[in-house]
Design a protein around this motif. Sequence first.
Motif, PDB file in Angstrom:
ATOM      1  N   UNK A 141       0.840  -1.205   0.000  1.00 22.62           N
ATOM      2  CA  UNK A 141       0.000   0.000   0.000  1.00 22.62           C
ATOM      3  C   UNK A 141       0.872   1.251   0.000  1.00 22.62           C
ATOM      4  N   UNK A 142       1.949   1.246   0.777  1.00 25.19           N
ATOM      5  CA  UNK A 142       2.857   2.405   0.793  1.00 25.19           C
ATOM      6  C   UNK A 142       3.414   2.666  -0.598  1.00 25.19           C
ATOM      7  N   UNK A 143       3.811   1.619  -1.282  1.00 30.39           N
ATOM      8  CA  UNK A 143       4.330   1.766  -2.650  1.00 30.39           C
ATOM      9  C   UNK A 143       3.267   2.340  -3.575  1.00 30.39           C
ATOM     10  N   UNK A 144       2.070   1.774  -3.520  1.00 31.59           N
ATOM     11  CA  UNK A 144       1.005   2.226  -4.411  1.00 31.59           C
ATOM     12  C   UNK A 144       0.673   3.697  -4.181  1.00 31.59           C
ATOM     13  N   UNK A 145       0.488   4.078  -2.905  1.00 34.22           N
ATOM     14  CA  UNK A 145       0.095   5.452  -2.590  1.00 34.22           C
ATOM     15  C   UNK A 145       1.196   6.449  -2.931  1.00 34.22           C
ATOM     16  N   UNK A 146       2.439   6.108  -2.579  1.00 34.30           N
ATOM     17  CA  UNK A 146       3.541   7.029  -2.857  1.00 34.30           C
ATOM     18  C   UNK A 146       3.702   7.232  -4.360  1.00 34.30           C
ATOM     19  N   UNK A 172       9.536 -14.370  -0.030  1.00 37.36           N
ATOM     20  CA  UNK A 172       8.492 -13.526   0.552  1.00 37.36           C
ATOM     21  C   UNK A 172       9.031 -12.307   1.298  1.00 37.36           C
ATOM     22  N   UNK A 173      10.043 -12.493   2.123  1.00 37.71           N
ATOM     23  CA  UNK A 173      10.564 -11.363   2.898  1.00 37.71           C
ATOM     24  C   UNK A 173      11.214 -10.320   1.987  1.00 37.71           C
ATOM     25  N   UNK A 174      11.912 -10.768   0.949  1.00 39.89           N
ATOM     26  CA  UNK A 174      12.516  -9.804   0.022  1.00 39.89           C
ATOM     27  C   UNK A 174      11.435  -9.068  -0.765  1.00 39.89           C
ATOM     28  N   UNK A 175      10.328  -9.717  -1.036  1.00 40.78           N
ATOM     29  CA  UNK A 175       9.228  -9.038  -1.717  1.00 40.78           C
ATOM     30  C   UNK A 175       8.751  -7.844  -0.901  1.00 40.78           C
ATOM     31  N   UNK A 176       8.662  -8.000   0.410  1.00 42.65           N
ATOM     32  CA  UNK A 176       8.265  -6.888   1.273  1.00 42.65           C
ATOM     33  C   UNK A 176       9.298  -5.769   1.204  1.00 42.65           C
ATOM     34  N   UNK A 177      10.565  -6.121   1.311  1.00 45.47           N
ATOM     35  CA  UNK A 177      11.625  -5.107   1.283  1.00 45.47           C
ATOM     36  C   UNK A 177      11.611  -4.347  -0.039  1.00 45.47           C
ATOM     37  N   UNK A 178      11.413  -5.045  -1.148  1.00 45.18           N
ATOM     38  CA  UNK A 178      11.404  -4.375  -2.450  1.00 45.18           C
ATOM     39  C   UNK A 178      10.243  -3.397  -2.557  1.00 45.18           C
ATOM     40  N   UNK A 179       9.083  -3.758  -2.011  1.00 51.04           N
ATOM     41  CA  UNK A 179       7.970  -2.818  -2.007  1.00 51.04           C
ATOM     42  C   UNK A 179       8.301  -1.599  -1.160  1.00 51.04           C
ATOM     43  N   UNK A 180       8.944  -1.814  -0.019  1.00 47.84           N
ATOM     44  CA  UNK A 180       9.333  -0.681   0.831  1.00 47.84           C
ATOM     45  C   UNK A 180      10.362   0.201   0.132  1.00 47.84           C
ATOM     46  N   UNK A 216      -3.699  -1.809  -4.737  1.00 54.41           N
ATOM     47  CA  UNK A 216      -4.358  -0.961  -5.731  1.00 54.41           C
ATOM     48  C   UNK A 216      -5.783  -0.625  -5.300  1.00 54.41           C
ATOM     49  N   UNK A 217      -6.497  -1.626  -4.789  1.00 51.30           N
ATOM     50  CA  UNK A 217      -7.850  -1.374  -4.283  1.00 51.30           C
ATOM     51  C   UNK A 217      -7.817  -0.383  -3.120  1.00 51.30           C
ATOM     52  N   UNK A 218      -6.807  -0.528  -2.253  1.00 47.78           N
ATOM     53  CA  UNK A 218      -6.688   0.398  -1.123  1.00 47.78           C
ATOM     54  C   UNK A 218      -6.415   1.822  -1.612  1.00 47.78           C
ATOM     55  N   UNK A 219      -5.550   1.962  -2.624  1.00 45.72           N
ATOM     56  CA  UNK A 219      -5.273   3.278  -3.172  1.00 45.72           C
ATOM     57  C   UNK A 219      -6.509   3.920  -3.772  1.00 45.72           C
TER      58      UNK A 219
END
Length: 527
Positions: free
Chosen positions: A27-32, A160-168, A377-380
């Motif tokens: 969500x942070x990635x999408x909104x930013x 999975x954990x790297x996926x989170x980091x990449x989004x951040x 995307x839905x959250x954005x």
Amino acid sequence: MVHETRVPPSQEVDVLIVGGGINGAGIARDLAGRGWSVCLVEQDDLASHTSSASTKLIHGGLRYLEHRAFGLVRKALSEREVLLRSAPHIMWPLQFVLPHDPGMRPAWLIRLGLFLYDHLARRDVLPASRSVDLRRSPLGAPLQPRLQQGFVYADGWVDDARLVVLNALDAQAHGAVIRTRTRCTQARREARHWVVTVEESDGRAATVRARALVNAAGPWAERLLRQVTQPAGVEPLITRHLRLVKGSHIVVPRCFEHDHAYLFQNPDGRILFAIPYEGAFTLIGTTDQEIHGDPRDARADDAEVAYLCEQASRYLARPVTPADVVWRYSGVRPLLDDAHGNPAAVTRDYRLETDDLAAPLLTVWGGKITTFRQLAEDAGNALGHMLHENRPAWTRGACLPGGDLSGWIDVSGHPARDFARFLQAVQDRHPWLPPALAQRLARAYGSRIERVLCGARNVDALGEPCAPGLYEAELSYLRDEEWARTADDVLWRRSKLGLHLTEAQRADVASWFTRATLLGHTQAWTP
């Protein structure tokens, strides 16, 4: 890069997100990327709970078809190839063998399920399912002789954990503030703003004013509403409830040599995955056990380990025993309570609950890793509606950090082939890199690999080896750019090197972080 400054006493943003798992980071990635100012706070490390403890699959959920969850399966299937193309270094196609056990589901039912799985959503990269004669195929060699027929189908694998980091990282690149080890202690709602108190691990507090608040706390989402966002003595209005379901996994020495995974059917109606893992190991999971209390306390207990070993041994020619287990882990899935008695049958779909009676509040209920991008995307879209600032979505065709390989190769659009060519390009450009190290760094960092190598032209230029295959240059990169603050952050989340190291070697990595902390390297607030 994360700059080394202190949290200011106050900060104003459009949206504050609580929770640094896959949904919060997505969500942070999408909104930013849509141009809103965003701050994300996470009480621990990124992906330190559920989002690093999954079965590590990008999949539609074949078994959900039995529960008639066609909408969820279609949504997840449509996301598989979107995700595979966005980060081919940390996600890749994986084929699964489903041995047919005559005492389980009939063959016709499996064929029907696989037909639906092949056709519920468009498929360009992943192959269609097929039958396999296990008596004549190498895929049958690790299995018991009674298993003669099987089916092969395709899904995807993800770190999975790297996926989170990449989004951040992508969120930060678009201007978001990412604060790990920062707890949301109070959120007061006003007519037009939230006034949120956050506290760092050293006890220092700060205030953030946000036009909207996103509750992406995962297993703690309901608790956040009850204990943080409500005035003392006021009963919160909570329309949905979570069921916390523990899923445990075990890692054992490699059970088979080929690169396919297995899906086993259990007599209790559940299924079990056995997946090639980290080269030398096999990952086996998962369980479904409802828990109560603090999700931090969830552990893979001996009964679950025994269950996983027993069920895997029903199929594998060489039995798996608890003595074989080299690592066990457990994650708590925050599932929507749909009043279903069987935890395995509780929906894995998500719900976004919006409340704009005053300053907007969006709460994320449930979800699975495969659908995180669509959820974000839905959250954005929902937040744009509540803020009266609708801005277009953008992530469907976008690469995650390290996923754009076009600077290295001519991209074909086939993730597996593109990564193989990228790896060859890395080895051609840096022939001094040992092949195993080149492979690991290419997988972990993709086209960001040069940031890790820092212009090195030989292994000595990477600094001292803090553990076999782990050099100071990589640790410095992870500390400075990926929010790593402890050895566990690196060895069990940014990588899985902890599986390959001795206790003494893991302690050496911890000592490096201790020295770095003493030298004054602390995480920064980047407004």
